[in-house]
Design a protein around this motif. Sequence first.
Motif, PDB file in Angstrom:
ATOM      1  N   GLY A 183       0.756  10.832  -9.613  1.00  0.00           N
ATOM      2  CA  GLY A 183       0.720   9.846  -8.837  1.00  0.00           C
ATOM      3  C   GLY A 183      -0.574   9.476  -8.141  1.00  0.00           C
ATOM      4  O   GLY A 183      -1.558  10.266  -8.520  1.00  0.00           O
ATOM      5  N   CYS A 184      -0.883   8.699  -7.227  1.00  0.00           N
ATOM      6  CA  CYS A 184      -2.255   8.552  -6.745  1.00  0.00           C
ATOM      7  C   CYS A 184      -2.147   8.396  -5.184  1.00  0.00           C
ATOM      8  O   CYS A 184      -1.183   8.102  -4.556  1.00  0.00           O
ATOM      9  N   GLY A 185      -3.438   8.833  -4.563  1.00  0.00           N
ATOM     10  CA  GLY A 185      -3.340   8.968  -2.979  1.00  0.00           C
ATOM     11  C   GLY A 185      -1.995   9.763  -2.496  1.00  0.00           C
ATOM     12  O   GLY A 185      -1.720  10.905  -3.100  1.00  0.00           O
ATOM     13  N   SER A 186      -1.182   9.006  -1.531  1.00  0.00           N
ATOM     14  CA  SER A 186      -0.136   9.761  -1.075  1.00  0.00           C
ATOM     15  C   SER A 186       0.668  10.521  -2.140  1.00  0.00           C
ATOM     16  O   SER A 186       1.199  11.765  -1.971  1.00  0.00           O
ATOM     17  N   THR A 187       1.085   9.593  -3.132  1.00  0.00           N
ATOM     18  CA  THR A 187       1.880  10.147  -4.221  1.00  0.00           C
ATOM     19  C   THR A 187       1.437  11.038  -5.219  1.00  0.00           C
ATOM     20  O   THR A 187       2.108  11.871  -5.903  1.00  0.00           O
ATOM     21  N   TYR A 188       0.188  11.460  -5.096  1.00  0.00           N
ATOM     22  CA  TYR A 188      -0.382  12.323  -5.773  1.00  0.00           C
ATOM     23  C   TYR A 188      -0.344  13.736  -5.044  1.00  0.00           C
ATOM     24  O   TYR A 188       0.022  14.898  -5.568  1.00  0.00           O
ATOM     25  N   ILE A 204       5.240   9.244  -9.809  1.00  0.00           N
ATOM     26  CA  ILE A 204       5.920   9.276  -8.406  1.00  0.00           C
ATOM     27  C   ILE A 204       4.959   7.861  -7.814  1.00  0.00           C
ATOM     28  O   ILE A 204       3.781   7.980  -7.927  1.00  0.00           O
ATOM     29  N   SER A 205       5.649   6.925  -7.472  1.00  0.00           N
ATOM     30  CA  SER A 205       4.630   5.697  -7.008  1.00  0.00           C
ATOM     31  C   SER A 205       5.441   4.787  -5.783  1.00  0.00           C
ATOM     32  O   SER A 205       6.873   4.321  -6.364  1.00  0.00           O
ATOM     33  N   ARG A 206       5.119   4.502  -4.743  1.00  0.00           N
ATOM     34  CA  ARG A 206       5.785   3.699  -3.758  1.00  0.00           C
ATOM     35  C   ARG A 206       6.088   2.324  -4.245  1.00  0.00           C
ATOM     36  O   ARG A 206       7.281   1.835  -4.390  1.00  0.00           O
ATOM     37  N   SER A 207       4.875   1.836  -4.577  1.00  0.00           N
ATOM     38  CA  SER A 207       5.045   0.366  -5.336  1.00  0.00           C
ATOM     39  C   SER A 207       5.502   0.249  -6.731  1.00  0.00           C
ATOM     40  O   SER A 207       6.066  -0.931  -7.055  1.00  0.00           O
ATOM     41  N   GLY A 208       5.422   1.402  -7.558  1.00  0.00           N
ATOM     42  CA  GLY A 208       5.605   1.028  -8.885  1.00  0.00           C
ATOM     43  C   GLY A 208       4.886   0.188  -9.760  1.00  0.00           C
ATOM     44  O   GLY A 208       4.872  -0.241 -10.809  1.00  0.00           O
ATOM     45  N   ARG A 209       3.462  -0.046  -8.978  1.00  0.00           N
ATOM     46  CA  ARG A 209       2.443  -0.996  -9.406  1.00  0.00           C
ATOM     47  C   ARG A 209       1.191  -0.457  -9.668  1.00  0.00           C
ATOM     48  O   ARG A 209       0.290  -1.141 -10.160  1.00  0.00           O
ATOM     49  N   THR A 210       0.820   0.624  -8.969  1.00  0.00           N
ATOM     50  CA  THR A 210      -0.440   1.250  -9.038  1.00  0.00           C
ATOM     51  C   THR A 210      -0.980   1.419 -10.531  1.00  0.00           C
ATOM     52  O   THR A 210      -0.591   2.136 -11.338  1.00  0.00           O
ATOM     53  N   THR A 211      -2.504   0.866 -10.765  1.00  0.00           N
ATOM     54  CA  THR A 211      -2.673   0.602 -12.200  1.00  0.00           C
ATOM     55  C   THR A 211      -2.842   1.966 -12.861  1.00  0.00           C
ATOM     56  O   THR A 211      -2.217   2.213 -14.051  1.00  0.00           O
ATOM     57  N   LEU A 266      -8.109  -0.632   3.478  1.00  0.00           N
ATOM     58  CA  LEU A 266      -7.038  -0.218   2.464  1.00  0.00           C
ATOM     59  C   LEU A 266      -6.187  -1.220   2.035  1.00  0.00           C
ATOM     60  O   LEU A 266      -5.993  -2.194   2.882  1.00  0.00           O
ATOM     61  N   THR A 267      -5.540  -1.133   0.983  1.00  0.00           N
ATOM     62  CA  THR A 267      -4.432  -2.149   0.557  1.00  0.00           C
ATOM     63  C   THR A 267      -3.116  -1.389   0.150  1.00  0.00           C
ATOM     64  O   THR A 267      -3.338  -0.288   0.034  1.00  0.00           O
ATOM     65  N   ALA A 268      -2.134  -2.119   0.321  1.00  0.00           N
ATOM     66  CA  ALA A 268      -0.875  -1.194  -0.225  1.00  0.00           C
ATOM     67  C   ALA A 268      -0.781  -0.895  -1.526  1.00  0.00           C
ATOM     68  O   ALA A 268      -0.269   0.224  -1.813  1.00  0.00           O
ATOM     69  N   VAL A 269      -1.506  -1.537  -2.384  1.00  0.00           N
ATOM     70  CA  VAL A 269      -1.392  -1.124  -3.699  1.00  0.00           C
ATOM     71  C   VAL A 269      -2.920  -1.259  -4.373  1.00  0.00           C
ATOM     72  O   VAL A 269      -3.413  -2.199  -4.026  1.00  0.00           O
ATOM     73  N   LYS A 288      -6.420  10.506   8.495  1.00  0.00           N
ATOM     74  CA  LYS A 288      -7.399   9.638   8.120  1.00  0.00           C
ATOM     75  C   LYS A 288      -7.028   8.206   8.158  1.00  0.00           C
ATOM     76  O   LYS A 288      -7.824   7.434   8.593  1.00  0.00           O
ATOM     77  N   GLU A 289      -6.029   7.849   7.351  1.00  0.00           N
ATOM     78  CA  GLU A 289      -5.701   6.334   7.100  1.00  0.00           C
ATOM     79  C   GLU A 289      -5.633   5.813   8.643  1.00  0.00           C
ATOM     80  O   GLU A 289      -6.062   4.714   8.664  1.00  0.00           O
ATOM     81  N   MET A 290      -4.658   6.222   9.274  1.00  0.00           N
ATOM     82  CA  MET A 290      -4.267   5.543  10.609  1.00  0.00           C
ATOM     83  C   MET A 290      -5.426   5.662  11.876  1.00  0.00           C
ATOM     84  O   MET A 290      -5.245   4.685  12.480  1.00  0.00           O
ATOM     85  N   SER A 333       4.104  -1.324   6.186  1.00  0.00           N
ATOM     86  CA  SER A 333       2.867  -0.679   6.628  1.00  0.00           C
ATOM     87  C   SER A 333       2.319  -0.190   5.304  1.00  0.00           C
ATOM     88  O   SER A 333       3.014   0.260   4.460  1.00  0.00           O
ATOM     89  N   VAL A 334       0.816  -0.255   5.444  1.00  0.00           N
ATOM     90  CA  VAL A 334       0.042   0.140   4.145  1.00  0.00           C
ATOM     91  C   VAL A 334       0.239   1.738   4.162  1.00  0.00           C
ATOM     92  O   VAL A 334       0.397   2.315   3.028  1.00  0.00           O
ATOM     93  N   ALA A 335       0.297   2.215   5.402  1.00  0.00           N
ATOM     94  CA  ALA A 335       0.227   4.032   5.170  1.00  0.00           C
ATOM     95  C   ALA A 335       1.492   4.296   5.022  1.00  0.00           C
ATOM     96  O   ALA A 335       2.377   3.783   5.724  1.00  0.00           O
ATOM     97  N   GLN A 336       1.759   5.057   4.028  1.00  0.00           N
ATOM     98  CA  GLN A 336       3.114   5.355   3.603  1.00  0.00           C
ATOM     99  C   GLN A 336       3.519   6.438   4.597  1.00  0.00           C
ATOM    100  O   GLN A 336       2.841   7.589   5.070  1.00  0.00           O
ATOM    101  N   THR A 337       4.888   6.239   5.159  1.00  0.00           N
ATOM    102  CA  THR A 337       5.489   7.294   5.998  1.00  0.00           C
ATOM    103  C   THR A 337       7.036   7.482   5.448  1.00  0.00           C
ATOM    104  O   THR A 337       7.463   8.398   4.798  1.00  0.00           O
TER     105      THR A 337
HETATM  106  C1  F1P Z   1      -0.694   4.732  -3.864  1.00  0.00           C
HETATM  107  C2  F1P Z   1      -1.738   4.461  -2.833  1.00  0.00           C
HETATM  108  C3  F1P Z   1      -1.388   5.269  -1.566  1.00  0.00           C
HETATM  109  C4  F1P Z   1      -2.233   4.950  -0.449  1.00  0.00           C
HETATM  110  C5  F1P Z   1      -2.276   3.425  -0.250  1.00  0.00           C
HETATM  111  C6  F1P Z   1      -2.787   2.802  -1.570  1.00  0.00           C
HETATM  112  O1  F1P Z   1       0.401   3.946  -4.135  1.00  0.00           O
HETATM  113  O2  F1P Z   1      -2.953   5.087  -3.276  1.00  0.00           O
HETATM  114  O3  F1P Z   1      -1.057   6.424  -1.839  1.00  0.00           O
HETATM  115  O4  F1P Z   1      -2.052   5.620   0.600  1.00  0.00           O
HETATM  116  O5  F1P Z   1      -1.217   2.964   0.456  1.00  0.00           O
HETATM  117  O6  F1P Z   1      -1.564   2.869  -2.750  1.00  0.00           O
HETATM  118  P1  F1P Z   1       1.782   4.059  -4.782  1.00  0.00           P
HETATM  119  O7  F1P Z   1       1.404   4.095  -6.231  1.00  0.00           O
HETATM  120  O8  F1P Z   1       2.494   5.249  -4.290  1.00  0.00           O
HETATM  121  O9  F1P Z   1       2.309   2.743  -4.719  1.00  0.00           O
END
Ligand code: F1P
Length: 338
Positions: free
Chosen positions: A44-49, A93-100, A330-333, A225-227, A144-148
């Motif tokens: 995953g990336c960021g939070s999902t890493y 693992i990815s909240r958005s399912g779109r992280t490159t 930051l952006t959500a994705v 950090k983010e918030m 929200s951009v910050a994942q909770t």
């Molecule tokens: C991953 C991510 C988040 C970060 C920020 C940008 O997104 O890097 O971890 O906090 O919101 O996106 P995702 O792959 O989990 O959607």
Amino acid sequence: MSFERFATYREIKSQPEAWAQAIELTSVASLPKATDYEQVIFTGCGSTYYLSLAAAALYQELTSCAARAVPGGELLLNSQTILTDQRTLLVAISRSGRTTETVKSVEKFKAEKRGEVVVISNYDEVLSRLADVNIVISKGQEESVAQTRSFASMYVAVTAFCARIAGRDDLLPTLSRLPEIGNWLIGNYESYAREIGENLNYDSFYFLGSGIRHGLACEVNLKMKEMTLTHSEPFHFLEFRHGPMSMVNEKAVVVGMLSDANRAHEAKVLSEMKALGGTVVALGESDADVEFRSGIPESVRGVLYLPVLQLMAFYRSVMKGLNPDRPNNLTAVVKLNF
Ligand code: F1P
């Protein structure tokens, strides 16, 4: 003015409903067999890493099979340091399912016929199209951009996933008690979280967590950090003595995510940091500043560490006049041109 005006606040407070959906969906998913794979990778990336770090530790603890967590960008650009010619299960693992990086690394994994892919997400997006097993917790979706709420819902799904793939279906009934305990924790400790969060005399936060809790320490560190744009860092408990504790003073908060198994060693670290002038915030099943009193086995109650610490970051953000829904830069994705 009510804190309800912030999506982050509404999402933190409502997250136990998303936990319940995560348990429901993961309990009925048809899962691969751990013994079919010589290697298991979580990405995953960021939070999902950070979620992947927590997941890999829990997977290995419950199955006794080796598991590893890597950032999506590493799996994409440095897979030669990660993958072998062994049959591999990849959990993306990815909240958005779109992280490159996450999407491209899974596409590459499949193109190279490395093995099967499990996707855990909150949106049924392009990543889910690549999944052999697709778990989408829609109630974890958030503005929200910050994942909770999203993070916690996917973490609960991962917890149920690891329990089931380890053949520990006996743990599933205890999981179903998490939402009620989560609601109790939020009700019982919100004022405590606000008291620490609104105290701007503090200028640094250190999050200590070991074993299956380390990834969670990394995640709440990222929330801070983010918030709040505050200096914060995660460490394994015993590692904190080897240099980083030089930073502890009256303006530092040291948050300890206590385990049962190693509590004596962990509590000793916290008592030393208190003696250095730091403010200690201990979370654990009992005898702590935040007590879960859950009766749930340690391996499957990790999500309980999150809500109070998410609220702490939220209240600090608002006290500093920031907008927790829209963290700086930051952006959500993260979408990249690869
Ligand atoms: C991953 C991510 C988040 C970060 C920020 C940008 O997104 O890097 O971890 O906090 O919101 O996106 P995702 O792959 O989990 O959607």
